[in-house]
Structures are given as structure tokens and as C-alpha cells.
Design a protein around this motif. Structure first.
Motif: not given
Length: 162
Positions: A133-162
Motif C-alpha cells: 500500500i502507498p505510504k500515508g495515514n489510513y483510518e479504518v472505521i468499523l461499524e455494527a448496525k442492528p436490524l429490527g431493534v433500536k439502539g446503537e453500537i459504538q464504532s471503532a477507529r483504527l489508525f494505520i501509520k507507516m
């Protein structure tokens, strides 16, 4: 007036007592925001680190009044979304088909979010440069969205540096 307030409070309490609700979080290395510094620009090495459990994705959720399946078990379907950014610009995103889960906590395989695939397809790879992969600063956002019910799952962020 008192009767109106009492009826209103009873209605609101009844609604919330029967509400289907989930709450939880996705974490990487036990953090909602994690940073990983790569020693090389080969994304396959990051995949190996997840496979070898040097880094882990943890998914946990609880629920109230979750619907039960035919086996009388609480089950919630989740759609997993992954977004990858490089230097602030979106490179790609994926949305998985719904996957059912029981409440609780579990470690997720890196393939659940498939950001390795997004990262390894940034450039056309020849045999000599496969998974680079090219050099740079990468951010990966991971989300889980529930179906058919209310509520929220807090997402995660992964920062990848080289």
C-alpha cells in the motif's frame, strides 16, 4: 392536570419497558480508537498480525426485550460496515449482509470487516508488489448496525501509520 401527567408518565414508562433495545461497542485492542504503526507497507503483514492475535477486534452488546428465535434464544441481526480513508479521503467501503448474533461479547475475525481487502486493492498489484500500500495515514472505521431493534453500537477507529 395531574391525571394527564400521570397517564403521560405511565405511557412513556410502558413504551420504554417494552422497547427492544441494544447497546454495545466494537473495539480494537480493547480501545475504541487504536493506532498501529506498520513496519513495512505490506498489508498482508497486518492481516497476519490479526490472524496471530497480536491485534484483536472485540464486539460486545447487551439488549432489552430482544426478539427470540424458534429455540427461545435472543438473536439480533447486524450489518457490518467498513470504511477506509487515506489522508482523510474515502478509498472504499463495504457493507456485509446481515449476520445474526446472541448478546454477549466475542472476538471477531478480521474478515468480518474486510478492510484488508480494501487496503490491498488500492493499487494494481503485480507479483512483485502484491499487498503493498502507498505510504500515508489510513483510518479504518468499523461499524455494527442492528436490524429490527433500536439502539446503537459504538464504532471503532483504527489508525494505520507507516
Amino acid at each position: 392536570m395531574k391525571n394527564t401527567i400521570t397517564v403521560l408518565l405511565f405511557t412513556v414508562a410502558s413504551f420504554f419497558s417494552h422497547a427492544q433495545l441494544v447497546q454495545g461497542e466494537v473495539k480494537i485492542n480493547e480501545q475504541s480508537k487504536a493506532e498501529i504503526t506498520l513496519k513495512s507497507n505490506k498489508i498482508v503483514n497486518l492481516y497476519a498480525d490479526f490472524r496471530d492475535k497480536k491485534h484483536q477486534i472485540h464486539f460486545v452488546f447487551t439488549g432489552i426485550d430482544i426478539p427470540q428465535n424458534s429455540d427461545k434464544q435472543e438473536v439480533v441481526q447486524f450489518v457490518f460496515n467498513t470504511t477506509v480513508k487515506k489522508d482523510g479521503k474515502v478509498l472504499g467501503s463495504l457493507k456485509r449482509s446481515p449476520i445474526p448474533f446472541f448478546p454477549g461479547d466475542m472476538f471477531m475475525p478480521v474478515e468480518t470487516f474486510d478492510f484488508i481487502s480494501i487496503l490491498s486493492n488500492i493499487q494494481t498489484n503485480s507479483n512483485e508488489t502484491i499487498s503493498e500500500i502507498p505510504k500515508g495515514n489510513y483510518e479504518v472505521i468499523l461499524e455494527a448496525k442492528p436490524l429490527g431493534v433500536k439502539g446503537e453500537i459504538q464504532s471503532a477507529r483504527l489508525f494505520i501509520k507507516m
